[in-house]
Design an enzyme around this catalytic site. Structure first.
Site, PDB file in Angstrom:
ATOM      1  N   SER A   1     -50.405 -32.477  29.623  1.00  0.00           N
ATOM      2  CA  SER A   1     -50.323 -33.385  31.058  1.00  0.00           C
ATOM      3  C   SER A   1     -48.884 -32.484  32.063  1.00  0.00           C
ATOM      4  O   SER A   1     -48.383 -33.106  32.869  1.00  0.00           O
ATOM      5  CB  SER A   1     -50.161 -33.942  30.438  1.00  0.00           C
TER       6      SER A   1
ATOM      7  N   GLU B   1       0.703  -0.748  -0.261  1.00  0.00           N
ATOM      8  CA  GLU B   1       0.266  -0.587  -0.062  1.00  0.00           C
ATOM      9  C   GLU B   1       0.879   1.402  -0.003  1.00  0.00           C
ATOM     10  O   GLU B   1       0.255   2.270  -0.728  1.00  0.00           O
ATOM     11  CB  GLU B   1      -1.120   0.159   1.551  1.00  0.00           C
TER      12      GLU B   1
END
Lengths: 229, 722
Positions: B433, B156
């Site tokens: 239940s 870069e």
């Protein structure tokens, strides 16, 4: 960014002053779709705040169970840029703390249960290690850290009565008598045939109830404890 | 001229203000529970490998650096990374671990010293992001792996440390390269300029922007050291997009692409990250691995060109795979994260959560969550195949830790993700239940019942408050005469259980339910006894947690601690219990529920589990099969499963035909740590002839061992006779 390269090639062919001044945008690194890399606007940024937490955010045990204790109104961030990542520490070794056999709990307990004989050592080395670490933290005044260690032990060995004994004693010493009483009651369910524990837990329940002003309950607990002396 | 000077002064002030005042919004990080390794720890098959993979550990021949793991004859050697926990630092350490039948049998340092306990670093499972969805993990220059800066600068900005913020020579060189290539292959921007662009300027390609970029870069260079600017660049750079989330900085990029901290990266990984700066979307290594490899190899070639590496090294690194993490990266825990967020928002401001880098330590168990998701998805698929596509079938699954009440996993949807509703929390359904154990607990609490108490399973007819008759029937539409209490529960007989509930009192049953953490108002109608009570799967699990916890209620919790970014502890959730039922009564109930799993409606679990694994559980089915429930506990895990249609229309599923399968598949894949059966002092086991209710010699056939309070000890018959 790739899309920019196409735009950029125009500049290249023109060799413009703009290019000389600003450079080619081809190596720009903004996101493609939208620029999320723009720093937060002032309103979104952290306010400049003191680097110390106000006293109201001190960590204290919560009075009721599932509640986060600290309730920061304006949360304070550290001022400088902080590193959050785990710092890999290479070439370092775990210090294995020597585990005393029959580590006595008596010295750490609330005064009212201090006279109980030492509890038998856990048969799990890991539990003893965590209890020892908790003791050390407590000795350094790091009570919350000590509680965290004990809770670690409780998760690893949820049926180990000694962990409940320590947790209950620590809570009692923090003035959390009701929590201490319940932890001791739970501890009792783990020791139907272990007299030293039964004695210890009932003593601790008695002390907790005394702190809660429940003299009747205290008397019952003391009577129970007497059975296992 | 004057205007120029004024402009410069203005820019200068702006730059200094921004640079010094700049702090990034750091999302809160949410961590799973750390895996604790110790001698005697039971692991499920494949669990350790899975967890290490999720943590980004690399399998190598010789583990000699953090983040590496090595297979050995006895098990494996793990070089942990170390982590700063809420209660202190855990150091990175190399340990050798022996495994036998998925149990850790030894844990020691290479020197042979035994290690009592080792905590691996916790998995980062999510973040709480600000509105602009920027995510990053801050790094400092000394976090960089070898070769990182050299690679970045080679690609870069070669003259970074010698230029003045802009580099005319760099531009000329780039231009030359571009003209030679006939295309743009290099850019002339310095890192300083790139930072200025991203930091101070908008993305619009305006002339003004172009004009001020260079002076700003120059000014930045005047005021700050090269290292300072570089560090900010490293944290600011955009390197990828994950859905709405923007990945900023190399620290997070390393986690995101490799599942590893930046400091652990090898040169070929560094080359990929640096290569990505040019175009994170175009070179996205997950989507375009070939492109990304080409780009990476170009970066490696540049390094060789500049003699930073040898040609041999270049070839070696170019031959390596991309080494992307195998861990799944999309948020895998939407239901769980949802609750974490809800809970935190009660205590912290949204802005604090999304910007101050808080660290949230949760009890999420990645393995349990993984298996819970699997069980739900796979079993729903099977049910759809078995019954033909069940329209709009939804599901939820809650798993908690038996000892502590911590939530380990949540599935809020039939396919493991969820959009809209979190079925584990947001929706309440009739529980059927599943309420029967509460009837039994209320009965056993009175001290006048035991699992052997006979209950008449004869037709029931009750007048309701509106004058209508309520005549609940058994599922098989038969009456079974007098049955012992344990059988009424195990077989889930409606008539017997309603009779039991009426004997004890509906209000008593509901009081018991309330003590177990269900605090909404429930009218005391008899129909409540058969579960005409709406609860969310999370609430059901809370109730069963109390049963599993020997009668002690522990609130289901999921946040353990919250710390600041620097590790300072902010909040901590203390473990608390509250007695909701006697240990004796709960012990008896646990046994009854174990019978349900061995002989009763829940026995299907043993299609999945070995017989010696203890399970206490209950099926639940509501009228017209609208809801299929299963709840219970085994070893250290309490879990609840619900299946049903979104529109609450009937399904072909009973509790045993639907939810049971999800539950049992889950348990099959979790480590089974025995929960000691500690019999209370006042309870004894008797070998009973259930017809006569009398104890009989141990060798008699057809006897049933039942725990019964000593005070109601049965009479003893010396013969087996009836």
């Amino acid at each position: 960014m790739y899309n920019n390269q196409i735009t950029c090639s125009k500049y290249v062919s023109l060799i413009s002053l703009m290019l000389v001044l600003g450079g080619c945008a081809a190596t720009g690194y903004g996101p493609v779709v939208e620029d999320l890399s723009v720093p937060a606007r002032a309103s979104e940024r952290l306010p400049t705040l003191p680097s110390q937490l106000p006293a109201s955010i001190q960590v204290t045990p919560a009075p009721s169970a599932p509640v986060v204790t600290a309730k920061p109104k304006a949360y304070v961030a550290p001022k400088s840029v902080v590193t959050i990542t785990a710092q890999p520490v290479s070439n370092q070794v775990v210090t294995v703390i020597a585990v005393p056999e029959n580590a006595s709990v008596a010295t750490q307990e609330a005064p009212s249960v201090a006279q109980t004989p030492p509890l038998p050592a856990s048969d799990q080395a890991v539990v003893e290690q965590l209890l020892t670490e908790a003791d050390q933290l407590k000795a350094q005044g790091k009570v919350t850290e000590a509680v965290i260690q004990l809770q670690r032990a409780q998760r690893i060995a949820p049926q180990e009565p000694k962990v409940y004994a320590r947790l209950a004693a620590l809570q009692l010493s923090l003035g959390e008598a009701s929590r201490a009483e319940q932890l001791a009651l739970k501890g009792l369910t783990l020791v139907p045939n272990k007299k030293s524990y039964q004695y210890y837990f009932w003593k601790l329940i008695g002390a907790s109830r005394s702190n809660l002003g429940d003299s009747q309950g205290e008397a019952k607990a003391i009577a129970q404890a007497a059975k296992y002396k | 001229m004057v205007i120029g000077v004024v402009g410069l002064v203005y820019l200068d002030a702006q730059i200094r203000h921004r640079f010094e005042g700049h702090r990034w919004s750091l999302p809160a990080k949410v961590y799973a529970r750390p895996l604790e390794l110790f001698k005697g720890q039971k692991m499920a098959a494949g669990q350790l490998d899975y967890e290490l993979t999720q943590l980004g550990y690399r399998w190598v021949k010789h583990a000699n650096a953090p983040g590496q793991v090595q297979k050995t004859n006895q098990g494996m050697a793990i070089y942990s990374r170390g982590f700063r926990f809420a209660d202190g630092n855990e150091l990175g350490v190399l340990v050798e671990l022996s495994l036998q039948h998925n149990t850790i049998t030894d844990l020691r340092q290479p020197s042979g010293t035994s290690v009592a306990l080792l905590r691996l670093e916790p998995q980062l499972v999510g973040g709480i992001y600000p509105a602009h969805n920027e995510d990053r993990e801050l790094i400092q220059l000394n976090d960089l792996p070898n070769g990182f800066i050299e690679t970045l600068l080679a690609v870069e900005d070669r003259n970074y440390y010698s230029h003045y913020g802009i580099s005319p020579w760099g531009i000329v060189r780039a231009l030359w390269a571009n003209i030679q290539a006939g295309a743009v292959v290099q850019g002339g921007s310095t890192l300083t300029q790139q930072l200025v662009k991203n930091f101070y300027l908008t993305d619009r390609q305006t002339l003004w922007r172009k004009l001020i970029e260079a002076p700003m870069a120059l000014l930045l260079n005047v005021h700050y050291s090269k290292d300072e600017v570089l560090e900010v660049y490293l944290n600011e750079v955009f390197v990828g997009q994950a859905g709405k989330r923007a990945i900023h900085g190399f620290g997070l990029a390393s986690r995101f692409y490799f599942g590893q901290p930046l400091s652990e990266l090898k040169l070929h990984q560094v080359a990929l990250l640096v290569g990505l700066v040019k175009g994170p979307s175009y070179y996205n290594p997950q989507r375009y691995p070939k492109r990304a490899t080409k780009r990476r190899n170009l970066v490696l070639s540049i390094l060789a060109q500049q003699n930073l590496i040898s040609d041999a090294q270049k070839i070696q690194y170019q031959g390596l795979p991309l080494d992307l993490t195998e861990a799944t990266k999309v948020s895998r825990y939407p239901a769980y994260m949802d609750v974490v967020r809800q809970q935190l928002q009660q205590h912290y401001q949204a802005s604090a959560l999304s910007s101050h880098g808080l660290r949230i330590f949760t009890s999420l168990d990645p393995w349990v969550q993984h298996q819970a998701d699997r069980a739900m998805v796979e079993q729903v698929l099977k049910l759809n195949q078995r019954h033909g596509k069940i329209k709009g079938l939804q599901g939820a699954l809650v798993v908690s830790h038996r000892g502590s009440g911590e939530l380990l996993a949540l599935v809020g949807d039939h396919n493991g993700g969820y959009a809209g509703h979190n079925w584990a929390l947001d929706r309440s359904r009739q529980v059927g239940s599943l309420l029967k154990p509460v009837i039994h607990l209320a009965a056993l609490e009175t001290g006048q019942y035991s699992p052997a108490t006979m209950i008449n399973d004869a037709p029931v007819s009750l007048q309701q408050s509106d004058g209508t008759l309520w005549q609940p029937q058994n599922y098989d539409r038969k009456s079974h005469g007098k049955v012992p209490m344990y059988e009424a529960l195990a077989k889930s007989y409606n008539q017997a259980n309603v009779r039991l509930g009426m004997q004890v009192g509906v209000d008593k049953v509901l009081q018991q339910l309330k003590k177990m953490g269900v605090d909404q108002f429930i009218p005391a109608y008899p129909s409540a006894l058969l579960g005409a009570v709406e609860m969310s799967p999370l609430q059901v699990n809370q109730v069963y947690q109390t049963i599993a916890g020997n009668g002690f209620y522990s609130p289901l919790s999921l946040v353990r601690q919250v710390t600041q970014a620097n590790g300072q502890l902010l909040s901590h959730f203390p473990f608390a219990v509250r007695q909701a039922a006697s240990n004796d009564a709960t012990y008896l109930l646990q046994h009854e529920m174990r019978m349900a799993a061995h002989y009763g409606t829940a026995k299907g679990v043993y299609q999945y589990l070995p017989k010696q694994q203890q399970v206490s559980a209950k099926t639940g089915t509501t009228n017209d099969l609208k809801d299929s429930w299963f709840a219970g506990f085994s070893g250290q895990h309490v879990a609840t499963v619900w299946l049903g249609r979104e529109d609450a229309k009937p399904t072909p599923l009973t509790g045993a035909g639907g939810a049971l399968h999800v539950w049992a598949q889950l348990m099959q894949h979790l480590a089974y740590t025995t929960y000691k059966d500690i019999k209370p002092q006042l309870i004894e086991n008797y070998h009973l002839n259930v017809k006569t209710g009398k104890a009989m010699p141990n060798n008699c056939p057809n006897g049933v061992w039942l725990p019964i309070p000593k005070v109601s000890a049965p009479a003893f018959n010396k013969t087996c006779g009836y």
